[in-house]
Enzyme design. Structure first.
Site, PDB file in Angstrom:
ATOM      1  N   ASP B 127       0.814  -1.222   0.000  1.00 43.77           N
ATOM      2  CA  ASP B 127       0.000   0.000   0.000  1.00 43.77           C
ATOM      3  C   ASP B 127       0.846   1.269   0.000  1.00 43.77           C
ATOM      4  OD1 ASP B 127      -2.282  -1.495   0.043  1.00 43.77           O
ATOM      5  OD2 ASP B 127      -2.538  -1.402   2.197  1.00 43.77           O
ATOM      6  N   ARG B 265     -20.960  -1.477 -13.453  1.00 51.06           N
ATOM      7  CA  ARG B 265     -20.421  -2.791 -13.099  1.00 51.06           C
ATOM      8  C   ARG B 265     -19.126  -2.609 -12.330  1.00 51.06           C
ATOM      9  NH1 ARG B 265     -24.557  -4.001 -14.366  1.00 51.06           N
ATOM     10  NH2 ARG B 265     -25.383  -5.456 -15.910  1.00 51.06           N
ATOM     11  N   HIS B 271      -6.570 -10.234  -4.907  1.00 50.23           N
ATOM     12  CA  HIS B 271      -5.237 -10.797  -4.696  1.00 50.23           C
ATOM     13  C   HIS B 271      -4.312 -10.712  -5.901  1.00 50.23           C
ATOM     14  CE1 HIS B 271      -7.002 -12.405  -1.049  1.00 50.23           C
ATOM     15  NE2 HIS B 271      -5.771 -12.576  -0.631  1.00 50.23           N
TER      16      HIS B 271
END
Lengths: 341, 341, 341, 341
Positions: B127, B265, B271
């Site tokens: 991150d 959508r 992952h």
């Protein structure tokens, strides 16, 4: 304000991202108007322009190359070139110029600025050899392309017990070779900054043949042996006395074959290193450069170039920016040497 | 010297590159010996080790994941955990530890150091939210994977006149969303640092439908609406009161459909952002982190973490390193906002 | 049963996938035992073997190259070679052989079969030039790598108003050039099957300069001009009288520059076309070839090669398989010609 | 001749390649004229057209999506729809129609042909489930994207000792799951054609935890358990009684966690499987389909669809083409089962 934009020198992934950012922010936030000059300095020299509005920059962010075209035209070497440019800028009503390019392009920008043209520079060199900025866009893309190629060469080298040489860009600075070689797990990296010892290179190559891993030599196009080794012949040198482009890789292969008795093959990556879609890193860097360049113009801060320092985009004087070439320091090369052999 | 190595927390492309660099330099330059601890802090806690020599690290540079395994085991939360680790290190004859991990792993490292364990940290967070380093490895890979996904969504959005929402990682910091959104040409980017106004998001989306370009909303998993908007229900929140993982993207799609009457959508990248081969940038950064970590150990400089500052790898105190989360500053978000709508 | 496996000739993405499929099915379904022979026919010739069990094939599916190594050793050209192989097979207790390779390897397999050796062939040619099968694995990977390179060249060609030549593999058959050229939007494709008219090539190139799209010429390494044109000199030909490897691309660039007055640059893709991870198509095809090869062995059906016909994997006699080269038919070349110029 | 072109149904990499090939050959070789209908059958239904000449198709070969837009509008379900289309074709002077689409689009094409409209079909289904053709374009791209995602999941699964579930497209046919699962080395593949036994799936997953390789389950969105197992609840089913989209992956994860006590995580690939640049295989196939479609129109051979059989592009009656769904045959699934567990 009416602002001209041009791209000079070799093409580089991210040029279009810069142009788009300049125009998007300039139009929507500041209300400026833009005009594109075609093919680098040839554009303002000959008054060759193209429309450059929001519509013109739609969808170009992920595209390599430059919608403005490029060239190596240098107005300073042309009699009355600078005056012609000033006249053409006046004639097309251009108040300020954003020049995106490398050492040459920015050198011209500096001279124009000295003669009163309002210009802001954006650095561009795929070789990453401009001293005032931590990175230039295009470099990360080139390194990734070269790394992927080296990844592929590994399996061939292993399967055939061959030495494989991968020649990458870098005439005067070995950044692409250093990074791609480190990322690709090369067992020797040869850069222009440090003349290589062919005996050591061959020793590294031979030591690899004793393991199940085959040797991969990554060589910058500007690398060369220490004086006296691998005596080069006339046809192998260019007009500057350097090994000619695409030459050092093949010379190395021949020399390694001769000295080690093992097969050696060369791949010259060439132009595929500078084309195609930019990596995310280069898109973000190029976009930020564009945003900050138009800010500088808007602020009336001319004669500067945008640059990356750490994670910040800053402004540096054009005079500083083009002063010296940023070559690979000894400490960085020594990091890589740990993995040689 | 006998040095233990472990990797903790979520996996991250580049972990193997760190391990390889540590071992290659430690063995060949310094003559140290290594032992791998399995599955993060579980390894030293339970004395679970594996051999870690030159042979063990061959060929792992381009591989994602970690050959040492990982876990979220936290010895500090286990009664007598720290003492057990000290005992096991003594028993296995380990003089020093290199701990590769994020906030949690480095927090444990700091506490162990405070209690006399010789430890050097290597920061790892996909991150990019550790304050002491400009970048962490794995981040560039995640951003590239997300950018490639966004590139692909563009063509579908355009062809079908639909809004497409792409949910990326980032529980507390929006770096991946910011960079991938900027690189992918998103027309709105939503990050945890700035609660979003659903009315503005819908306005942006609708404005795109008037051009031939369809809207792409990039949203960090930790993003949330300003209070009072989009009243969330019990089942949509996790135990921390946050929108549950994979939740905000779908909620946004529903809300956009309801408010604009257009199809929307969501794609949750999940992952695939943290697996697979690292980019060249991450391989170089991880390799350099490994080289500098073993240097710190060799120098007897413990209680520190390696960090990137500009283009240099430096050492910072572990205490500094884990002090605060590095979130997206307002100035960086404003850069991106130029392209919204 | 104890079964030997070998890989011969140039390496090719998918070889490991074949080996894995053979061993996985052979061991788990049929209970056979395997032994690997190293470096193609050198292995059985010199009795050089390696263990080949479930553990040895773990994780190799996505890897390029071959864990068994390869060579161009031809036992038929070695005095007593065939007898030595029969002896070594007997000595190592090998009942049957699976030989994975191209024309040469399968030619040897056929001769061994004629002399009583139980052998099943798996076709491998990155050039896709084996007549008995619709496709061979490795080809799709090579075409994708070449196509990606051509995609990248487009942006450079456009930005610099240059002709770019991309030389791809294909000594006797132009399949890679045809497919990559078609997929990459080349404006001329030159293949060995059809000597080219340099005047027409230059006309195509020049016509592109009049649009904003620059010319990309894709040329197979075995392509050559119609007789009399571009008089070639001694140093430019190899011992077969063909233009030497990596030669035709550069010759074309020189000729185009001379005739059109425009810059032209060549990229020779070389070994990167045959290394690295296989595409999904090649992994599936290679895996299916492996599964069907072990079935043939298990059925006692020797002297055959597996082959793709439509979507089915079938068995064809080795004698058929190596009879003739599959070259690009006129109709397929004419499809591509629509896009020339 | 004046020929209309439309693209219907979900988007698919390769649509633009078809359009380009149709127009390039139609204009330059046959001298036809083209008009684009926007958004599938909505275009001719509402007379919504766009220019479609050489200029309009420049540069679109590598782009995903469709420059013509798409929709699921079905004129047959609209009162007087077919008549309106005939009227609009007459009004816009369109002599013949090329309809590029899947089962629905081609079904409409067939009915229009039965009512006298001159139409040629080009098959498009990313799921590869049309019976009259060996492959459809878009499928290879989807399989490669899914395979790359599975490659990435492997490293996370291994590092964390988790089961990872990858949900791919395939409502009624499991082709993408089969090919991507085989190419990605999945240890279980679940397809709609064969209801799965959750006990066996869990047994496979558990057996993987005993090795150092972690389980990857690839599941088609339309897969479902054998009756009676995993009792599904109202909210988990859609209006057809199927597990709702993006549902089966998450249900599986929960069930595996419950039964094995191990962590399981799901990634739903979703729209990224159908967007972005097509693979070389798909570009060549789409281009050839386009070339052959315009040949059929030029030959006056209507009511047919182009199709791939082996390496040949042929014409089949539209009536044949849409007769039945091509599902995965037992023999192909059994090939893959060798690798389960």
């Amino acid at each position: 304000m009416r602002i001209g934009v041009l791209t000079g020198g070799g093409d580089c992934p991210g040029l279009n991202a810069v142009i788009r950012a300049v125009v998007r922010k300039g139009v929507s936030l500041y209300g400026h108007e833009f005009v594109g000059f075609r093919d680098g300095w040839r554009g303002p020299l000959e008054g060759d322009t193209m429309p450059l509005d929001i519509q013109a920059v739609r969808g170009i962010l992920p595209r390599g190359g430059t919608i403005l075209g490029s060239s190596r035209t240098n107005p300073i070497k042309i009699d009355g070139g600078v005056e012609k440019i000033k006249d053409n800028l006046a004639e097309t009503g251009v108040d300020a110029l954003i020049a995106i390019g490398g050492e040459d392009t920015l050198g011209v920008a500096k001279q124009l600025f000295d003669k009163g043209v309002k210009v802001v520079g954006v650095p561009k060199t795929i070789d990453n050899d401009l001293s005032a900025t931590d990175y230039t866009f295009g470099f990360d893309t080139a390194v990734n392309i070269a790394t992927e190629a080296i990844d592929r060469l590994h399996t061939t080298a292993e399967s055939h017990h061959r030495a494989l040489i991968c020649e990458v860009m870098g005439r005067h600075a070995g950044w692409i070779a250093l990074h791609a070689g480190m990322a690709g797990g090369a067992n020797v990296i040869l850069i222009p900054e440090k003349p290589f010892d062919i005996d050591r290179v061959c020793a590294y190559v031979e030591s690899r043949f004793t393991t199940r891993y085959a040797p991969i030599v990554v060589v910058a196009e500007g690398a060369h042996p220490i004086e006296g080794q691998m005596a080069l012949q006339a046809g192998e040198l260019d007009s500057f006395g350097h090994v000619r482009l695409g030459g050092i890789g093949e010379l190395l292969a021949k020399e390694i074959e001769k000295r080690t008795g093992k097969e050696a093959r060369t791949t010259v990556l060439g132009h595929i290193q500078r084309g195609g879609t930019p990596t995310a890193f280069d898109r973000v860097l190029a976009t930020r450069f564009g945003l900050h360049a138009i800010d500088a113009v808007h602020d009336g801060h001319f004669g500067v170039m945008v640059a990356l320092q750490g994670t910040d985009v800053v402004r540096v004087a054009l005079a500083e920016a083009t002063k010296e070439l940023k070559t690979v320091p000894v400490s960085r090369y020594e990091e890589a040497e740990v993995f040689f052999g």
